[in-house]
Enzyme design. Structure first.
Site, PDB file in Angstrom:
ATOM      1  N   ASP A 151       7.652  -4.347   5.029  1.00 21.43           N
ATOM      2  CA  ASP A 151       7.402  -5.769   5.296  1.00 21.43           C
ATOM      3  C   ASP A 151       7.101  -5.934   6.784  1.00 21.43           C
ATOM      4  O   ASP A 151       7.973  -5.704   7.618  1.00 21.43           O
ATOM      5  CB  ASP A 151       8.675  -6.535   4.873  1.00 21.43           C
ATOM      6  CG  ASP A 151       8.703  -7.968   5.365  1.00 21.43           C
ATOM      7  OD1 ASP A 151       7.635  -8.522   5.687  1.00 21.43           O
ATOM      8  OD2 ASP A 151       9.813  -8.533   5.405  1.00 21.43           O
ATOM      9  N   ASP A 164      -4.464  -0.850 -15.842  1.00 21.63           N
ATOM     10  CA  ASP A 164      -3.237  -1.352 -16.462  1.00 21.63           C
ATOM     11  C   ASP A 164      -3.432  -1.524 -17.967  1.00 21.63           C
ATOM     12  O   ASP A 164      -4.454  -2.073 -18.406  1.00 21.63           O
ATOM     13  CB  ASP A 164      -2.918  -2.707 -15.803  1.00 21.63           C
ATOM     14  CG  ASP A 164      -1.550  -3.223 -16.164  1.00 21.63           C
ATOM     15  OD1 ASP A 164      -0.565  -2.530 -15.878  1.00 21.63           O
ATOM     16  OD2 ASP A 164      -1.463  -4.329 -16.740  1.00 21.63           O
ATOM     17  N   ASP A 171       4.083  -5.996   2.474  1.00 21.56           N
ATOM     18  CA  ASP A 171       2.709  -6.501   2.633  1.00 21.56           C
ATOM     19  C   ASP A 171       1.778  -5.369   3.061  1.00 21.56           C
ATOM     20  O   ASP A 171       2.228  -4.255   3.345  1.00 21.56           O
ATOM     21  CB  ASP A 171       2.679  -7.670   3.638  1.00 21.56           C
ATOM     22  CG  ASP A 171       3.467  -7.362   4.899  1.00 21.56           C
ATOM     23  OD1 ASP A 171       3.238  -6.264   5.465  1.00 21.56           O
ATOM     24  OD2 ASP A 171       4.316  -8.177   5.319  1.00 21.56           O
ATOM     25  N   GLU A 222      -3.358   3.781 -17.534  1.00 24.40           N
ATOM     26  CA  GLU A 222      -1.984   3.643 -18.039  1.00 24.40           C
ATOM     27  C   GLU A 222      -2.114   3.496 -19.547  1.00 24.40           C
ATOM     28  O   GLU A 222      -2.545   2.451 -20.038  1.00 24.40           O
ATOM     29  CB  GLU A 222      -1.292   2.419 -17.444  1.00 24.40           C
ATOM     30  CG  GLU A 222       0.174   2.362 -17.877  1.00 24.40           C
ATOM     31  CD  GLU A 222       0.729   0.961 -18.077  1.00 24.40           C
ATOM     32  OE1 GLU A 222       1.954   0.822 -18.119  1.00 24.40           O
ATOM     33  OE2 GLU A 222      -0.047   0.001 -18.224  1.00 24.40           O
ATOM     34  N   ASP A 260       9.283 -11.684   6.088  1.00 26.20           N
ATOM     35  CA  ASP A 260       9.596 -12.671   5.040  1.00 26.20           C
ATOM     36  C   ASP A 260      10.380 -12.045   3.877  1.00 26.20           C
ATOM     37  O   ASP A 260      10.633 -12.707   2.872  1.00 26.20           O
ATOM     38  CB  ASP A 260       8.320 -13.359   4.536  1.00 26.20           C
ATOM     39  CG  ASP A 260       7.372 -12.382   3.836  1.00 26.20           C
ATOM     40  OD1 ASP A 260       7.661 -11.156   3.828  1.00 26.20           O
ATOM     41  OD2 ASP A 260       6.340 -12.836   3.302  1.00 26.20           O
TER      42      ASP A 260
HETATM   43  C1  GLC Z   1       1.833  -2.434 -17.046  1.00 28.46           C
HETATM   44  C2  GLC Z   1       2.455  -2.494 -15.674  1.00 28.46           C
HETATM   45  C3  GLC Z   1       3.656  -3.371 -15.740  1.00 28.46           C
HETATM   46  C4  GLC Z   1       3.215  -4.750 -16.155  1.00 28.46           C
HETATM   47  C5  GLC Z   1       2.439  -4.717 -17.470  1.00 28.46           C
HETATM   48  C6  GLC Z   1       1.706  -6.001 -17.722  1.00 28.46           C
HETATM   49  O1  GLC Z   1       2.659  -1.821 -17.980  1.00 28.46           O
HETATM   50  O2  GLC Z   1       2.734  -1.208 -15.214  1.00 28.46           O
HETATM   51  O3  GLC Z   1       4.352  -3.428 -14.529  1.00 28.46           O
HETATM   52  O4  GLC Z   1       4.336  -5.578 -16.318  1.00 28.46           O
HETATM   53  O5  GLC Z   1       1.475  -3.705 -17.453  1.00 28.46           O
HETATM   54  O6  GLC Z   1       0.613  -6.127 -16.876  1.00 28.46           O
END
Ligand code: GLC
Length: 511
Positions: free
Chosen positions: A19, A200, A27, A253, A23
């Site tokens: 940070d 994601d 960042d 992912e 705050d």
């Molecule tokens: C993926 C991300 C996770 C998020 C989810 C929804 O699994 O790694 O952190 O909550 O997608 O976007």
């Protein structure tokens, strides 16, 4: 060989890394200030969790604008500076792309809610009429990954789908406009110089248009995870990426049932790599670990994709704690790390694992932010425990995380003994183990060959001159003959005496 086939990629959870303005929230300038640390650690690239403008209902995975930076984390110029400076230091930058859903505050979703049922702007999302004579029952039985149902009713009576929180409405990937928008977002960041994207929920974009109930019958196909239609999206994206110079990369992912299904995403015209969750979810048990390794290598080889290895990330309990916590958890975690870093392919490190940080299991309810905690009524504590800000030094109230009086999640007082500063000067620290391992790993090449070992022990060569031995059990063992006389110990996860390898220990040899 392409860099991503053997890279070590360090995951920066921007909320909790460093940070700069006090705050209490990390960042981009904070990240930039710590680039020399990452370079010294010896990683090749950084993956940044989402930093885009967002109401932060799911810590940034609810994106309201894909082409800017959230004021909490800085301004767009900070992202440009970070990319530039990382490149100067020889570090690549991978950013997080969230295509399954947007924030409910995204202009598209606001327009969709403001429009009547059937309006074209609703077609970017998945609005449906409810069941029952008054439409007051959700369109089907789908549930949210975060608990509760996956449908929320709009004020005019229609329902919209959200596989995650209600503030994360799912996009309709059959809509041309959605596809075009994300292609443009890819180009936008590629033009700004990023080296790749972490995608994601890459297995979630396509939904069965009939929207049938999830039946749960063994063998039945799932109506919204891992549908074949999703592959078209990645073929289009790959063409875009391949049009850019500089060996850029996708990492998906992808949570699927089998490594075979995973491999489909990694065909030569789709994604380059995907997280290998089979290794992460394997228990600390020799046969299970070996099976995860063998399955991954075998199946991915068929499509020409490198394996990837990961032990922790921002969604799972940190591996020190998963492997038992306390002293034994840390011993096993350090051994697991040496195992992982000796494997062929690329590896992902999650910030703080190089300090041996455990999960923080006793956060007060009042500070928890993860929607999982709220939506399960606390039955699932959620993921905040692996997201506690890093301890850097004794410099401030937040252990060097930032100049302010506190951090957004409180750090356990015991972390004062785990700061990067302290570990820097301790040759036996986890930080120095990671540094030593990453330095050796740079020169590791060659396929993996297992040695015959007793139960509870894993041992393999990489090429002719390198040997990794892991004693998964808790009792000491005699190292295999190959690791005796002629071998030189390169590094080990705990102290090794002569030919004896203590319990929960991995050792690397030059032989
Ligand atoms: C993926 C991300 C996770 C998020 C989810 C929804 O699994 O790694 O952190 O909550 O997608 O976007």
């Amino acid at each position: 060989m392409s860099w991503w086939r053997h890279a070590v990629i360090y995951q920066v959870y921007v909320w909790s890394f460093a940070d700069s303005d006090g705050d209490g929230v990390g960042d981009l300038r904070g990240v930039r200030s710590r680039l020399p640390y990452l370079r010294e650690l010896g990683v090749d690239a950084i993956w940044l969790n989402p930093f885009y403008p967002s109401p932060q209902a799911d810590n940034g995975y609810d994106v309201a604008d894909h082409r800017d930076v959230d004021p909490r984390f800085g301004v767009l110029a900070d992202a440009d500076d970070l990319i530039r400076e990382a490149h100067t230091l020889g570090l690549r930058i991978i950013i997080d792309l969230v295509p399954n859903h947007t924030s409910s505050e995204h202009p598209w979703f606001r327009a969709a809610l403001a429009a009547p049922p059937g309006a074209a702007v609703r077609g970017r999302y998945l609005f449906r009429d409810g069941r029952g004579p008054h439409g007051d029952r959700p369109p089907n039985n789908w549930t949210s990954r975060f608990g509760g149902r996956a449908w929320t009713r709009a004020p005019d009576g229609q329902w919209y789908l959200h596989l995650f929180a209600p503030q994360q409405p799912d996009l309709d990937w059959t809509a041309d406009e959605v596809r075009a928008e994300f292609q443009d977002i890819l180009r936008y960041w590629l033009d700004r110089g990023v080296d790749g994207f972490r995608i994601d929920v890459a297995h979630g974009l396509a939904k069965d248009p009939q929207m049938p109930d999830v039946s749960g019958e063994p063998g039945s196909t799932h109506p919204h995870w891992d549908l074949d239609e999703v592959h078209e999206v990645y073929r289009d994206w790959r063409r875009i990426l391949d049009g850019y110079p500089g060996d850029r990369v996708f990492v998906g992912e992808i949570w699927v049932q089998t490594t075979e299904r995973l491999a489909l995403y990694l065909r030569p015209d789709e994604l380059h790599t995907a997280f290998n969750f089979a290794f992460l979810t394997a228990p600390w048990e020799a046969t299970a670990l070996r099976t995860a390794v063998d399955d991954s290598l075998r199946v991915l080889e068929r499509v020409g994709a490198p394996a990837t290895w990961v032990l922790s990330n921002h969604d799972v309990v940190r591996h020190v704690t998963r492997y038992g916590g306390g002293e034994i958890g840390l011993r096993r975690a350090r051994a697991a790390t040496l195992l992982m870093l000796a494997l062929p392919g690329s590896a992902y490190l999650y910030q703080g694992e190089e300090l041996g940080l455990p999960e923080v299991e006793d956060l007060p309810d009042a500070v928890r932010r993860d929607p999982v905690f709220q939506r399960t009524g606390g039955a699932d504590p959620g993921r905040d425990g692996c997201r506690v800000p890093l301890p850097w030094s004794a410099d401030s109230a937040s252990l060097g995380f930032g100049p302010g009086p506190e951090s957004w999640l409180p750090q356990p007082p015991a972390w004062a003994a785990l700061t990067a500063e302290r570990q820097n000067s301790d040759p036996a620290s986890t930080l120095n183990l990671y540094r030593a391992a990453l330095a050796v790993r740079r020169d590791l090449t060659g396929d993996l060959t297992w040695l015959r070992t007793p139960d509870g022990v894993l041992a393999f060569r990489r090429g002719p001159g390198f040997l990794c031995v892991v004693n998964v059990g808790d009792a000491p063992i005699r190292v295999p003959p190959e690791a005796r006389t002629a071998a030189t110990l390169l590094t080990s996860s705990s102290r090794v005496h002569g030919d004896e390898l203590p319990g929960a220990t991995a050792a690397w040899y030059r032989c």
